[in-house]
Write a protein that holds these residues in place. Structure first.
Motif, PDB file in Angstrom:
ATOM      1  N   VAL A 228       0.679  -1.259   0.267  1.00  0.00           N
ATOM      2  CA  VAL A 228       0.234   0.210   0.570  1.00  0.00           C
ATOM      3  C   VAL A 228       0.551   1.320  -0.487  1.00  0.00           C
ATOM      4  O   VAL A 228       0.191   2.596  -0.004  1.00  0.00           O
ATOM      5  N   CYS A 229       2.566   1.219  -0.305  1.00  0.00           N
ATOM      6  CA  CYS A 229       2.893   2.305  -0.159  1.00  0.00           C
ATOM      7  C   CYS A 229       4.364   2.367  -1.200  1.00  0.00           C
ATOM      8  O   CYS A 229       4.842   1.609  -1.487  1.00  0.00           O
ATOM      9  N   LEU A 230       4.393   3.572  -1.283  1.00  0.00           N
ATOM     10  CA  LEU A 230       5.227   4.172  -2.468  1.00  0.00           C
ATOM     11  C   LEU A 230       6.514   4.942  -1.906  1.00  0.00           C
ATOM     12  O   LEU A 230       5.714   5.759  -0.696  1.00  0.00           O
ATOM     13  N   GLU A 231       7.905   5.128  -2.036  1.00  0.00           N
ATOM     14  CA  GLU A 231       8.530   6.061  -1.514  1.00  0.00           C
ATOM     15  C   GLU A 231       9.874   6.960  -2.434  1.00  0.00           C
ATOM     16  O   GLU A 231       9.949   6.119  -3.708  1.00  0.00           O
ATOM     17  N   LEU A 232       9.549   8.374  -2.118  1.00  0.00           N
ATOM     18  CA  LEU A 232      10.469   8.778  -2.970  1.00  0.00           C
ATOM     19  C   LEU A 232      11.536   9.192  -2.457  1.00  0.00           C
ATOM     20  O   LEU A 232      11.698   9.244  -1.400  1.00  0.00           O
ATOM     21  N   ASN A 233      12.274   9.668  -2.959  1.00  0.00           N
ATOM     22  CA  ASN A 233      14.179   9.866  -2.585  1.00  0.00           C
ATOM     23  C   ASN A 233      14.592  10.670  -3.459  1.00  0.00           C
ATOM     24  O   ASN A 233      14.434  10.952  -4.609  1.00  0.00           O
ATOM     25  N   SER A 234      15.702  12.023  -3.503  1.00  0.00           N
ATOM     26  CA  SER A 234      16.370  11.819  -4.423  1.00  0.00           C
ATOM     27  C   SER A 234      17.466  12.298  -3.269  1.00  0.00           C
ATOM     28  O   SER A 234      18.581  12.078  -2.394  1.00  0.00           O
ATOM     29  N   LEU A 235      18.498  12.742  -4.718  1.00  0.00           N
ATOM     30  CA  LEU A 235      19.803  12.512  -4.457  1.00  0.00           C
ATOM     31  C   LEU A 235      20.121  13.883  -3.889  1.00  0.00           C
ATOM     32  O   LEU A 235      20.916  14.698  -3.988  1.00  0.00           O
ATOM     33  N   SER A 236      19.364  15.207  -3.727  1.00  0.00           N
ATOM     34  CA  SER A 236      19.482  16.836  -4.235  1.00  0.00           C
ATOM     35  C   SER A 236      19.996  17.266  -2.887  1.00  0.00           C
ATOM     36  O   SER A 236      21.094  17.805  -3.271  1.00  0.00           O
ATOM     37  N   LYS A 237      19.512  16.929  -1.552  1.00  0.00           N
ATOM     38  CA  LYS A 237      20.387  17.323  -0.189  1.00  0.00           C
ATOM     39  C   LYS A 237      21.209  16.565   0.238  1.00  0.00           C
ATOM     40  O   LYS A 237      22.412  16.879   0.371  1.00  0.00           O
ATOM     41  N   THR A 238      20.344  15.070   0.062  1.00  0.00           N
ATOM     42  CA  THR A 238      21.650  14.336   0.620  1.00  0.00           C
ATOM     43  C   THR A 238      23.561  13.961  -0.491  1.00  0.00           C
ATOM     44  O   THR A 238      24.592  14.252   0.816  1.00  0.00           O
ATOM     45  N   PHE A 239      23.490  15.070  -1.364  1.00  0.00           N
ATOM     46  CA  PHE A 239      24.906  14.868  -2.269  1.00  0.00           C
ATOM     47  C   PHE A 239      25.043  16.065  -3.301  1.00  0.00           C
ATOM     48  O   PHE A 239      25.573  15.787  -3.935  1.00  0.00           O
ATOM     49  N   ASN A 240      24.179  17.132  -2.177  1.00  0.00           N
ATOM     50  CA  ASN A 240      24.605  18.200  -3.013  1.00  0.00           C
ATOM     51  C   ASN A 240      24.082  18.853  -4.942  1.00  0.00           C
ATOM     52  O   ASN A 240      25.061  18.965  -5.065  1.00  0.00           O
ATOM     53  N   MET A 241      23.089  17.891  -4.892  1.00  0.00           N
ATOM     54  CA  MET A 241      22.958  17.532  -6.724  1.00  0.00           C
ATOM     55  C   MET A 241      21.556  18.415  -6.840  1.00  0.00           C
ATOM     56  O   MET A 241      20.977  17.404  -7.969  1.00  0.00           O
ATOM     57  N   ALA A 242      21.240  19.112  -5.940  1.00  0.00           N
ATOM     58  CA  ALA A 242      19.827  18.962  -6.511  1.00  0.00           C
ATOM     59  C   ALA A 242      19.939  20.025  -8.020  1.00  0.00           C
ATOM     60  O   ALA A 242      18.225  19.559  -8.395  1.00  0.00           O
ATOM     61  N   GLY A 243      20.764  20.545  -8.810  1.00  0.00           N
ATOM     62  CA  GLY A 243      20.061  20.903  -9.854  1.00  0.00           C
ATOM     63  C   GLY A 243      20.632  20.227 -10.921  1.00  0.00           C
ATOM     64  O   GLY A 243      20.547  20.006 -12.044  1.00  0.00           O
ATOM     65  N   TRP A 244      21.010  18.168 -10.317  1.00  0.00           N
ATOM     66  CA  TRP A 244      21.416  17.697 -11.449  1.00  0.00           C
ATOM     67  C   TRP A 244      20.069  17.181 -11.768  1.00  0.00           C
ATOM     68  O   TRP A 244      19.941  16.504 -12.797  1.00  0.00           O
ATOM     69  N   ARG A 245      18.885  17.411 -10.851  1.00  0.00           N
ATOM     70  CA  ARG A 245      17.586  16.494 -11.398  1.00  0.00           C
ATOM     71  C   ARG A 245      17.381  14.547 -11.194  1.00  0.00           C
ATOM     72  O   ARG A 245      17.761  14.369 -11.981  1.00  0.00           O
ATOM     73  N   VAL A 246      18.110  14.215 -10.093  1.00  0.00           N
ATOM     74  CA  VAL A 246      17.862  13.236  -9.445  1.00  0.00           C
ATOM     75  C   VAL A 246      17.544  12.940  -8.160  1.00  0.00           C
ATOM     76  O   VAL A 246      17.343  12.755  -7.407  1.00  0.00           O
ATOM     77  N   GLY A 247      16.369  11.411  -8.833  1.00  0.00           N
ATOM     78  CA  GLY A 247      15.282  11.231  -7.133  1.00  0.00           C
ATOM     79  C   GLY A 247      14.963  10.175  -8.255  1.00  0.00           C
ATOM     80  O   GLY A 247      15.717   9.155  -8.596  1.00  0.00           O
ATOM     81  N   MET A 248      14.168   9.399  -7.263  1.00  0.00           N
ATOM     82  CA  MET A 248      13.818   7.806  -7.411  1.00  0.00           C
ATOM     83  C   MET A 248      12.609   7.530  -6.592  1.00  0.00           C
ATOM     84  O   MET A 248      11.940   7.911  -6.379  1.00  0.00           O
ATOM     85  N   LEU A 249      11.502   6.404  -7.230  1.00  0.00           N
ATOM     86  CA  LEU A 249      10.861   6.331  -7.326  1.00  0.00           C
ATOM     87  C   LEU A 249      10.777   4.721  -6.201  1.00  0.00           C
ATOM     88  O   LEU A 249      11.339   4.127  -7.183  1.00  0.00           O
ATOM     89  N   VAL A 250      10.793   4.282  -5.394  1.00  0.00           N
ATOM     90  CA  VAL A 250      10.259   2.892  -4.819  1.00  0.00           C
ATOM     91  C   VAL A 250       9.208   1.914  -4.395  1.00  0.00           C
ATOM     92  O   VAL A 250       8.222   2.963  -3.885  1.00  0.00           O
ATOM     93  N   GLY A 251       9.041   0.720  -5.021  1.00  0.00           N
ATOM     94  CA  GLY A 251       8.053   0.685  -4.387  1.00  0.00           C
ATOM     95  C   GLY A 251       7.820  -1.422  -4.787  1.00  0.00           C
ATOM     96  O   GLY A 251       8.019  -1.509  -5.813  1.00  0.00           O
ATOM     97  N   ASN A 252       6.430  -1.330  -4.773  1.00  0.00           N
ATOM     98  CA  ASN A 252       6.272  -2.821  -5.594  1.00  0.00           C
ATOM     99  C   ASN A 252       6.054  -2.980  -7.110  1.00  0.00           C
ATOM    100  O   ASN A 252       5.605  -1.128  -7.604  1.00  0.00           O
ATOM    101  N   SER A 253       6.149  -3.885  -7.860  1.00  0.00           N
ATOM    102  CA  SER A 253       6.267  -3.836  -9.224  1.00  0.00           C
ATOM    103  C   SER A 253       5.296  -3.330  -9.893  1.00  0.00           C
ATOM    104  O   SER A 253       5.460  -2.929 -11.111  1.00  0.00           O
TER     105      SER A 253
END
Length: 381
Positions: A228-253
Motif C-alpha cells: 500500500v506504500c510508495l516512497e520517493l527519494n532524492s540525491l538533491s539534499k543528501t549529495f548536494n546535487m539539486a541541479g542534477w535532478r536525480v530522484g527515485m521512486l521505489v515500491g512494488n513492481s
C-alpha cells in the motif's frame, strides 16, 4: 484571445518563483540581500561524482536517448543504497524507477492514480507541490492538520472519524519539511495498517533522511508496506546535487509499472553522464554523511542564534535542512519576513506558504556559509 485550460485557474504561481523575482530586483538595485529562504545546497557534490559525470561525457553512449528506467547499474546502486541504509530489499529490475528529481514523481504518481474528484490527504503544513499537483489533475485536496502538540505527526484516530470513502492517496513526508519532525517506527506501522483498512495508497516523500539525522527511516521497512506504500527519494539534499535532478521512486513492481506508463510518455530518459555521477554518489561511505553534517551542525548553531535574536523559539531535536521557528506573540509570518527583508535585507520563508498551520512560524535554510549567517545575525541584532 485563446483561453487557457481550466486547470490553470486552480493553482497560483509557485511562491518562490514569485518571491525570488522580488528578491532579485532588490539585489539588482544594489541591496545586499542574504537569502535564507531556499533549500538549495551551496556545497559541492563528492569529487568522484563530478569526475564520473565528466568521464561520462566521453562515452559513445553519452548523447543517445537513454532508457526510461535508467541504467541497470543505476537501479542496482539504488537497491544497494536502500539495503545498506534502510534495511529494505528492492528488486533493481522491477521495484525502482529513477526520476529526474522527486518533484517529477509527484506529478507522475498523481497522473497514474488519480481521477477527477478523487480525494487526496495532504499535510498542513506541507510541501506546496502536493496540493498544486492534486488540483492540476482535477483531484480534491483533503488537508490533515499537523501541529506542535503532536510533534507534527498525523492524528490517524481523528482522520478515521472523517469520511474517507473518496480518498485514494495520502502524502506523507518524514523527516518532515518544513518542521524537521521525525516519524516513529510505530507511526509507520500505524500508517500501513490505516492504508490497508481504507484502501489508500500512501506515498512517503523522503529526501531529508540523512541531513542532521542519525536514524534514517523508510516506510518500506514496515512489514506489508509494499502492498500500500510508495516512497520517493532524492540525491538533491543528501549529495548536494539539486541541479542534477536525480530522484527515485521505489515500491512494488505493479505500482512502479503504473507510474512508468506515465513517465515513458513524458520524457526520454536521464542524461547518461548524470546517471554515472549518481551511481558514484550512492556508493559514498558514512564518512560523507558525517562530514556533510558537521558543516550543517555549525550552520544550525548559528541559525539558532539568529532565531534567538528574532525572539523565536524552536525544537532542537528537529532534523533536516531547515530550522522551523515560532514567532513571538501573535506576529503574522508574511508581515514579519517582509519587515526583515526591507529593514535587514535578510530573506526568510514565511510558514504560511506551507499551509494555514504555518501561520506564526518562519523557516530558515541552512544553505548559507557560516560567514553569511554571522552577517545575518549581526544585521538583526
Amino acid at each position: 484571445m485563446i483561453e487557457v485550460a481550466n486547470r490553470l485557474h486552480t493553482v497560483e504561481e509557485y511562491y518562490f518563483s514569485k518571491k525570488l523575482r522580488e528578491v532579485n530586483l532588490l539585489i539588482a538595485s544594489g541591496k545586499p540581500i542574504i537569502n535564507l529562504g531556499i533549500g538549495s545546497p551551496d556545497l559541492q557534490p563528492p569529487q568522484k561524482v563530478i569526475e564520473a559525470l565528466t568521464n561520462g561525457l566521453l562515452s559513445p553512449n553519452a548523447h543517445k536517448y537513454q532508457s526510461y528506467q535508467g541504467l541497470p547499474e543505476l537501479r542496482e546502486a539504488m537497491a544497494v543504497f536502500y539495503k545498506t541504509h534502510f534495511s529494505v530489499n528492492l528488486s533493481a529490475n522491477t521495484e525502482i524507477l529513477p526520476l529526474m528529481g522527486s518533484k517529477e514523481g509527484i506529478m507522475h504518481i498523481s497522473m497514474a492514480y488519480l481521477n477527477e474528484g478523487d480525494g487526496v490527504l495532504i499535510p498542513n503544513p506541507g510541501y506546496p507541490t502536493y496540493q498544486s499537483v492534486t488540483k492540476l489533475v482535477g483531484a480534491k485536496p483533503v488537508l490533515y492538520e499537523l501541529d506542535a502538540s503532536n510533534n507534527w505527526l498525523p492524528d490517524l484516530k481523528a482522520l478515521e472519524q472523517t469520511d474517507l470513502s473518496q480518498v485514494k492517496l495520502m502524502w506523507i513526508n518524514y523527516p518532515h519539511m518544513p518542521t524537521g519532525a521525525q516519524a516513529t517506527e510505530t507511526l509507520f506501522e500505524d500508517l500501513v495498517a490505516f492504508a490497508k483498512r481504507h484502501n489508500i495508497l500512501i506515498v512517503n516523500d523522503n529526501p531529508y533522511s540523512f541531513i542532521l539525522n542519525d536514524t534514517p527511516k523508510s516506510i518500506l521497512s514496515v512489514k506489508g508496506a509494499k502492498d500500500v506504500c510508495l516512497e520517493l527519494n532524492s540525491l538533491s539534499k543528501t549529495f548536494n546535487m539539486a541541479g542534477w535532478r536525480v530522484g527515485m521512486l521505489v515500491g512494488n513492481s505493479d505500482q512502479i509499472n503504473h507510474v512508468l506508463k506515465v513517465k515513458s510518455n513524458m520524457d526520454s530518459g536521464m542524461f547518461y553522464g548524470i546517471q554515472k555521477g549518481a551511481i558514484e554518489a550512492l556508493k559514498c561511505s558514512k564518512m560523507w554523511f558525517s562530514t556533510l553534517n558537521s558543516v550543517y551542525q555549525k550552520r544550525r548553531d548559528l541559525v539558532w542564534q539568529l532565531a534567538d535574536a528574532l525572539k523565536c523559539t524552536y525544537d532542537k531535536n528537529a532534523t533536516g535542512l531547515f530550522v522551523w521557528a515560532k514567532l513571538p506573540g501573535n506576529v503574522k509570518a508574511e508581515e514579519f519576513i517582509d519587515i526583515i527583508l526591507k529593514e535587514n535585507h535578510v530573506f526568510i520563508t514565511p510558514g504560511t506558504i506551507f499551509g494555514s498551520q504555518g501561520e506564526g512560524y518562519i523557516r530558515f535554510s541552512l544553505c548559507a556559509s557560516t560567514e553569511v549567517l554571522e552577517e545575518a545575525i549581526a544585521r538583526v541584532k
